[in-house]
Design a protein around this motif. Sequence first.
Motif, PDB file in Angstrom:
ATOM      1  N   PHE A 260       5.483  -5.754   3.508  1.00 22.70           N
ATOM      2  CA  PHE A 260       5.955  -4.372   3.598  1.00 22.70           C
ATOM      3  C   PHE A 260       4.799  -3.382   3.465  1.00 22.70           C
ATOM      4  N   SER A 261       3.845  -3.690   2.609  1.00 23.52           N
ATOM      5  CA  SER A 261       2.682  -2.804   2.472  1.00 23.52           C
ATOM      6  C   SER A 261       1.916  -2.711   3.798  1.00 23.52           C
ATOM      7  N   LEU A 262       1.779  -3.840   4.456  1.00 27.25           N
ATOM      8  CA  LEU A 262       1.090  -3.841   5.747  1.00 27.25           C
ATOM      9  C   LEU A 262       1.893  -3.091   6.806  1.00 27.25           C
ATOM     10  N   LYS A 263       3.211  -3.155   6.686  1.00 27.03           N
ATOM     11  CA  LYS A 263       4.058  -2.382   7.606  1.00 27.03           C
ATOM     12  C   LYS A 263       3.810  -0.884   7.432  1.00 27.03           C
ATOM     13  N   ILE A 264       3.725  -0.455   6.188  1.00 28.60           N
ATOM     14  CA  ILE A 264       3.430   0.965   5.930  1.00 28.60           C
ATOM     15  C   ILE A 264       2.067   1.327   6.531  1.00 28.60           C
ATOM     16  N   GLN A 265       1.110   0.463   6.290  1.00 32.06           N
ATOM     17  CA  GLN A 265      -0.233   0.729   6.810  1.00 32.06           C
ATOM     18  C   GLN A 265      -0.229   0.806   8.339  1.00 32.06           C
ATOM     19  N   ALA A 266       0.494  -0.081   8.969  1.00 30.97           N
ATOM     20  CA  ALA A 266       0.573  -0.066  10.436  1.00 30.97           C
ATOM     21  C   ALA A 266       1.195   1.232  10.932  1.00 30.97           C
ATOM     22  N   CYS A 267       2.216   1.700  10.228  1.00 30.44           N
ATOM     23  CA  CYS A 267       2.852   2.971  10.621  1.00 30.44           C
ATOM     24  C   CYS A 267       1.857   4.118  10.494  1.00 30.44           C
ATOM     25  N   LYS A 268       1.131   4.137   9.385  1.00 34.84           N
ATOM     26  CA  LYS A 268       0.181   5.234   9.168  1.00 34.84           C
ATOM     27  C   LYS A 268      -0.917   5.228  10.232  1.00 34.84           C
ATOM     28  N   GLU A 269      -1.347   4.059  10.633  1.00 32.58           N
ATOM     29  CA  GLU A 269      -2.376   4.003  11.675  1.00 32.58           C
ATOM     30  C   GLU A 269      -1.830   4.381  13.044  1.00 32.58           C
TER      31      GLU A 269
END
Lengths: 295, 295, 295, 295
Positions: A138-147
């Motif tokens: 989930f943390s990586l999902k957030i990061q992907a969204c931000k990028e």
Amino acid sequence: GAAAERKTTQLRRLLTSPELSFLMEAHNGLSARIVDEAGFEGVWASGLSISAQLGVRDCNEASWTQVLEVAEFMADASRAPVLLDADTGYGNFNNARRLVRKLEERGVAGCCIEDKCFPKTNSLLDGRPQPLADIEEFSLKIQACKEAQRDADFCVVARVEALIAGWGLAEALRRAEAYRAAGADALLVHSKRRDAAEIEAFMAEWRGQGPVVIVPTKYPSTPTQRFREMGVSAVIWANHNLRACVTAMQNTSQRIMREQSIAGVESEVASVQEVFRLQRDDELKAAEDRFLPKK
Amino acid sequence: GAAAERKTTQLRRLLTSPELSFLMEAHNGLSARIVDEAGFEGVWASGLSISAQLGVRDCNEASWTQVLEVAEFMADASRAPVLLDADTGYGNFNNARRLVRKLEERGVAGCCIEDKCFPKTNSLLDGRPQPLADIEEFSLKIQACKEAQRDADFCVVARVEALIAGWGLAEALRRAEAYRAAGADALLVHSKRRDAAEIEAFMAEWRGQGPVVIVPTKYPSTPTQRFREMGVSAVIWANHNLRACVTAMQNTSQRIMREQSIAGVESEVASVQEVFRLQRDDELKAAEDRFLPKK
Amino acid sequence: GAAAERKTTQLRRLLTSPELSFLMEAHNGLSARIVDEAGFEGVWASGLSISAQLGVRDCNEASWTQVLEVAEFMADASRAPVLLDADTGYGNFNNARRLVRKLEERGVAGCCIEDKCFPKTNSLLDGRPQPLADIEEFSLKIQACKEAQRDADFCVVARVEALIAGWGLAEALRRAEAYRAAGADALLVHSKRRDAAEIEAFMAEWRGQGPVVIVPTKYPSTPTQRFREMGVSAVIWANHNLRACVTAMQNTSQRIMREQSIAGVESEVASVQEVFRLQRDDELKAAEDRFLPKK
Amino acid sequence: GAAAERKTTQLRRLLTSPELSFLMEAHNGLSARIVDEAGFEGVWASGLSISAQLGVRDCNEASWTQVLEVAEFMADASRAPVLLDADTGYGNFNNARRLVRKLEERGVAGCCIEDKCFPKTNSLLDGRPQPLADIEEFSLKIQACKEAQRDADFCVVARVEALIAGWGLAEALRRAEAYRAAGADALLVHSKRRDAAEIEAFMAEWRGQGPVVIVPTKYPSTPTQRFREMGVSAVIWANHNLRACVTAMQNTSQRIMREQSIAGVESEVASVQEVFRLQRDDELKAAEDRFLPKK
Ligand SMILES: [Mg+2]
Ligand SMILES: [Mg+2]
Ligand SMILES: [Mg+2]
Ligand SMILES: [Mg+2]
């Protein structure tokens, strides 16, 4: 005159300012405009309310593009920024980041993504398992969204479901910290206790590491001043317009059915003129005067 | 048990039976279900209300497939048949007949097509020209729709706008006869007078040549018994659920804005449980018990 | 004359008849019509091809309603039945059974659901993990789909990915039996070996317990007669129209770019008249003659 | 690095530069990417080709939002700007200006609107009346579109159908001047003669009052150099990718049907790997490496 501030910037300021802000639920273009006219700083595009108005359930029965279209109508109808309740992002990181791009294009100012699994289950349903997403995934999902976002002010809110799922405060904090580190612009900490005790405890430990949003549907009688004191950034009144519609339509429909007449309800419902006003007929009338040939 | 009657058959019987029937407005899945639960025989999928809930104007700003999707959600949410207010059929005979096929596939029981020009203008807007379609062209459009339908009971209602447009009774009768001859299953005769005089005059001349539907939005105080005496087949209460929602949401939003709290409105709006009930969560719960593995 | 056979019945017969049948890939209305005109008994609405023509990836980047709309255009354009490659059913049992209802409404004759996880990964991509669904969960998903369908002949094909995922023959057989028992109308057994050895082995053990469909994209040179001998029910030629389009458009675009002229390609591409024919302009012309007023 | 130039700016420069430019037809995301990769400066989203690929006719059988969605996929798939063939704007000035906003949101760089009536008829169909829009009404429609756009470089091209409709050169010039005065960024002058005589005559009288775009579908053998000499700004190769697909798919489908095998066509069609490449699988693979947890 000066250019209007972008809605994304409005939403970001709402989340990061020291004052407590309020977002009010809407579920279609009409309700978004009413929320805007009532003076709210932001519009909460509730997943429960959107699914309910469509006539389906809050477990991703509507497709993400159907929800996107509702959100688009809402953004078009409201000057205040729209924050979409985007469930889990409708799949993995790739689905979520694609959503972010599509929301930006349609003028939606931010999305809230929750750490559950697709298809999600409504958090307030009793007797349902609420499996949580893997914290790293989930943390990586957030990061992907931000990028993925192109407008630097588009907001991604990470919703922590650990308290809903019964995993306890420590897990909620651990997740909140991970999501914040991954780039979330705010945390939404959800609780279904009938008081604010879980939120109190969370805020005490959180110590202002980042903006926190809450949804007091289940603890409506906690004084709002208390949320200010805790350091909450924004409160979402999450489904009350939809629920007001249910009551109003049930009463209206039943009465008209019983009376076989609209005479009785006529004075209790908005006028047709008011509907035209909400549809901005004045702008169309002025445009017709300019852009239709005089016959 | 016996197979359930088709919705198209229900709508046809409603229109052709000697009793006066009532259709109540809805504008999304939720309102359709509420209308159904209130006991109405039919659901009127109002063009004004659908456009208003979407947040756009009633002049074909929403595309016909966007309206189709709303109608599909309504048909899915209601056991009672849905009659779609399909404006002009969204173009010429070819657009209209294509619409009929798509409505049938989605379980919508009938459509009402009006003899105006695309894009249409709402009939109750003051100070707008209301150009009428050519009578022959519109009659052929009705005929094309009737030939396109695959379910013999799908209903095509022809809406006569001659009174709205100020062309008088003789023109209204001439058109009604032409549309009836072209195959229309019923006529919708619209008036925006503040009394039923135009409708009275029409019905007196019409002499029961076919089912007539009316929309007394502008003459709500005419006793319903009077419509029975005139020989009207069905009355449409055309926009009162939408208007009830406007008032309820304005009041609710303004109060929550003012009070910075949901505590005050909590007892005045439907419960979250009632929303779940309307979404048929019970069916899903039972299905989950059967179709999800026991962990 | 006799009523035309339902497309669902055609698809069912194709799957259950003793003869080897062939389904050819299509990815939009145009390709579906071309497949139909070429004489194929069925149209394979390939997920890879549909995503590729849309310009997205085959990992559920397009929403299920976007795919549904493509399938609807295909069903409208083809007399031969359409079998939709529906990936995992786009979520859990509830998403899958909802899909079945929507496909039936749109005239799609069946769907193939694979035992992977949402969002899926294309089976032919190298170096990607291919996690399989839990066997019990997937069996129940098949059962839920079968109970949801209203047309008794709608076909649900269960796709076994155990060989793709490298879990071996025993697991493939175990799953095939479970899915068959859950109500699947046929099994699609997929392999990405460059020969038919895995399929041979499967068919030898399967012993005709139910119809088996194969997709020889990776083993194109195995003689078709061999599939007959193995007892395969249907072969899907899974993506060759899309791939033919890629080559044709690359060649055409590059040549026109280079020559700054269309004169060179003119004789190598279909005429505009042929495009009109494929669009059934003749039916529209005849309808215009009947349904447009003579001026 | 420097920010990428906006696609609207690219399209504007293409139309206004002194060099002759070329736009190549595409009809979905895949074809748009292929056109882009072939080096074209712009993508023509042809109404005929889009309707044909969907499987419907080029007379507004697809709704404007269905076309919008195709155009969105195209814009997402191509770096080169997309100019949408938007028929009449799908209604009156209000529909057209609404379209402009929606196109801008989705990254489509411009639209071409033609002076016919909704629903339109394809200009190359024989034996069909081609009624023209009122010149004043259409000029005001162009003006409304120009006022609606938010990006100053979004392009509105006005298509003059007077030659197609047989109204002659003087009418074509009168309309071209009116549309240019109303704000059109370029004129598209269409002819269905089998030579360029009408275009020659128009250009001679037009004397460079503004950019002119042509579509030599019916006069393919006129040397491109001749268009340069006339002062044409851009040439649209309007439907050749679609027509190449028709031929390729008919040949491929018929051959596979006949041979009951894909072995024969295998070497003539693009590889599955090439399809993956066009879908930008490499970007996804890299993203998965970053955003999926290592198990
Ligand atoms: Mg929610
Ligand atoms: Mg209406
Ligand atoms: Mg596939
Ligand atoms: Mg065109």
